[in-house]
Write a protein that holds these residues in place. Structure first.
Motif, PDB file in Angstrom:
ATOM      1  N   GLU A   1      -9.778   6.455  -1.411  1.00 40.43           N
ATOM      2  CA  GLU A   1     -10.665   5.355  -1.819  1.00 40.43           C
ATOM      3  C   GLU A   1      -9.936   4.449  -2.821  1.00 40.43           C
ATOM      4  N   HIS A   2      -9.945   3.148  -2.576  1.00 42.16           N
ATOM      5  CA  HIS A   2      -9.301   2.182  -3.477  1.00 42.16           C
ATOM      6  C   HIS A   2     -10.171   1.975  -4.714  1.00 42.16           C
ATOM      7  N   PHE A   3      -9.565   2.066  -5.904  1.00 41.99           N
ATOM      8  CA  PHE A   3     -10.339   1.872  -7.119  1.00 41.99           C
ATOM      9  C   PHE A   3      -9.694   0.898  -8.108  1.00 41.99           C
ATOM     10  N   ASP A   4      -8.428   0.535  -7.881  1.00 36.68           N
ATOM     11  CA  ASP A   4      -7.778  -0.390  -8.837  1.00 36.68           C
ATOM     12  C   ASP A   4      -6.549  -1.017  -8.168  1.00 36.68           C
ATOM     13  N   THR A   5      -6.084  -2.138  -8.748  1.00 35.19           N
ATOM     14  CA  THR A   5      -4.886  -2.824  -8.249  1.00 35.19           C
ATOM     15  C   THR A   5      -3.996  -3.195  -9.429  1.00 35.19           C
TER      16      THR A   5
ATOM     17  N   HIS B   1       0.847  -1.201   0.000  1.00 31.56           N
ATOM     18  CA  HIS B   1       0.000   0.000   0.000  1.00 31.56           C
ATOM     19  C   HIS B   1       0.879   1.246   0.000  1.00 31.56           C
TER      20      HIS B   1
END
Length: 558
Positions: A170-174, A161
């Motif tokens: 806010e998490h939106f992609d990996t 991270h």
């Protein structure tokens, strides 16, 4: 005395005769003088003739001596050429590349990437000699990029991270970045824990219960997986037993050479039935096509006299090119009797090099002998150092023939399609090569030179070398079986020799099955591990199902 007219006439005649006599005497005297002069001239001429005859005799003796010198010089030149040829061969063997591929591209030669529709338009020098050609540079292929890691491999995920991440982010992609890892092979023990139970009966007796070991488990310390490992390490990856011992010692497992050797010998005994089934598919192939070759195999022999502890045996190899099956058999020699167990009852096409044993069996009824063009081509390739022009001309024609075969292979043409292409394109080239060889042989002073041997080899086997042109099933050479023999040569460099004649035959068993695995792209370790696991309880009448190509088909079925 009265002189009468008669007397006067007689007197006149007498005087005439006397005059003629005097003239005749003068002529005789002149003749004697001329004869004397001629004799005076003849004597020097006789002496001159005798001198000339002596000189002619001397010249003849000198000429004979010169002829002997010329013969000796020719012999020495041939010997020097042979030594130079052997030197280049040894240098190539030690330092050179093993490939015999020609680097130059010929005008009109078929390329591997042409469309099938262009085959009709492809012109390959229909009978015309090409004295020179230029190299055509091919376009550089674009790099395909980084290889993807296969999906079936286990994934270990490490989450990363961003540092100093705000609380309201806010998490939106990996984004995933993969890297291939490796753990060295590990040893572990399988412990069969059999629980014991007892029960008290009303009559006061006690009944005991204990589980039985699986039927396929033997009493060996090594499980099928370990036996498969040490066997493939030796015969597939050419790792001698003593090196395997060192690797086991690094894991804290101390094993003796005899122990590992017993595991390998036990593995060979376990697969004998599969080996025999493979042999039947080679000796009596449904396709009627077999390749044959042999290679030396050194064996320790306790029966040898003192000072001679090893024996040069031979690993005979046979291949079914259509079904892609390979079979090895160890024999102590290289004569007719050593090939008899396999070839005496064989019927069909037999393809080999020019060795006399194969010629003998190839002449039997029901057998059609086919020779290998790679062996014929190799002799021209080796003659380049001593006769570059002739050798390169032959290689140029062979390059075109092999170009056609490569095209047929790349396009996966059927047997009928191959015959059509060969008849149209290859036959004129082969006929040109045959005619050229016949023209060159009378021009040579000897056939003992490298180029002479190459021309003679081709000329003697012209019919057998051209047999493949008329049958699409036949291959142009025996490279398939030579490639199958290569692991034996690699192992020979590492092992040096087999411990006994029985060990050599055990090697033949394993080499046969592993080579067949390779031809069918079967993982040899997985196959051998499976076979060793199921073999103790496997039905004898279904042993064909365990052959590598049948096993591959069975595991791929839905």
């Amino acid at each position: 005395m009265l002189i009468t007219p008669q007397h006067q006439e007689l007197q006149n005649k007498y005087e005439q005769l006397l005059l003629k006599s005097m003239q005749f005497d003068a002529i005789l005297k002149q003749k004697d003088e001329i004869i004397q002069q001629l004799q005076n001239q003849i004597n020097p001429l006789k002496n001159l003739v005798e001198q000339l005859l002596a000189e002619v005799k001397l010249l003849r003796e000198q000429n004979a001596a010169l002829l002997e010198i010329i013969k000796e010089k020719d012999k020495r030149i041939q010997k020097l050429e042979l030594i130079e040829h052997q030197y280049h061969q040894l240098t190539k063997l030690v330092y050179g590349r093993s490939s015999e591929k020609t680097i130059t591209t010929l005008p009109g030669q078929l390329s591997l990437g042409i469309d099938a529709e262009l085959i009709e338009a492809c012109k390959i020098n229909d009978g015309q000699k090409i004295e020179s050609y230029t190299k055509i540079k091919s376009e550089k292929k674009k790099h395909p990029g980084r290889n993807e890691i296969p999906a079936h491999l286990e994934r270990k995920y490490i989450d990363i991270h961003p540092e100093n991440l705000p609380a309201d982010a806010e998490h939106f992609d990996t984004i995933e970045t993969e890297q291939l890892e490796y753990d060295p092979a590990r040893l572990f023990a399988t412990v069969y824990r059999r629980y014991k139970y007892k029960r008290s009966n009303p009559n006061g007796s006690i009944e005991f219960f204990i589980a039985s070991l699986p039927e396929e488990k033997d009493k060996s310390l090594a499980a099928p997986s370990l036996k498969a490992h040490v066997t493939t390490e030796k015969f597939l990856w050419h790792t001698p037993i003593h090196r395997q011992m060192q690797k086991f010692a690094q894991s804290g497992i101390i094993l003796s050479e005899n122990t590992i050797g017993d595991w390998i010998n036990g593995t060979c005994r376990s697969v004998i039935a599969i080996y025999d089934a493979l042999r039947n598919n080679i000796v009596k192939p449904a396709c009627g096509y077999m390749m044959a070759d042999e290679t030396p195999y050194q064996v320790l022999d306790s029966e040898k006299a003192k000072g001679k502890k090893s024996h040069i045996g031979y690993m005979w190899s046979y291949c079914n090119p259509v079904d892609k099956l390979v079979f090895f058999e160890y024999q102590r020699g290289r004569g007719n009797k050593h090939a008899r167990p396999v070839l005496q009852n064989y019927k069909g096409y037999l393809q080999s090099d020019g060795y006399s044993v194969y010629k003998h069996y190839g002449s039997l009824q029901g057998v059609t002998h086919v020779n290998c063009n790679a062996h014929a081509r190799r002799k021209f390739y080796d003659a380049r150092q001593t006769d570059k022009n002739r050798a390169e001309h032959a290689l140029m024609l062979y390059s075109k023939l092999y170009g056609i075969e490569n095209y047929c292979k790349e396009q996966h043409l059927s047997f009928d399609e191959r015959v059509r292409i060969r008849q149209e394109k290859s036959v004129p080239i082969f006929d040109e090569l045959t005619g050229w060889v016949k023209e060159q042989i009378p021009k040579l002073t000897t056939l003992r030179s490298p180029i002479g041997k190459a021309l003679a080899y081709f000329s003697e086997r012209e019919k057998q070398l051209g047999m493949y042109l008329h049958n699409g099933m036949l291959l142009m050479d025996t490279n398939l079986i030579e490639n199958a023999i290569r692991p034996i040569a690699l192992g020979r460099n590492n092992f040096l020799f087999a411990g006994s004649h029985d060990a050599a035959q055990n090697a033949a068993v394993i080499y046969s099955l592993l080579a067949t695995c390779k031809l069918h792209e079967v993982n040899a370790y997985d196959w051998l591990k499976y076979v060793l696991t199921v073999m103790p309880t496997f039905p004898a009448n279904k042993i064909q199902e365990l052959l590598p190509h049948n096993w591959k088909a069975s595991i791929t079925e839905p």
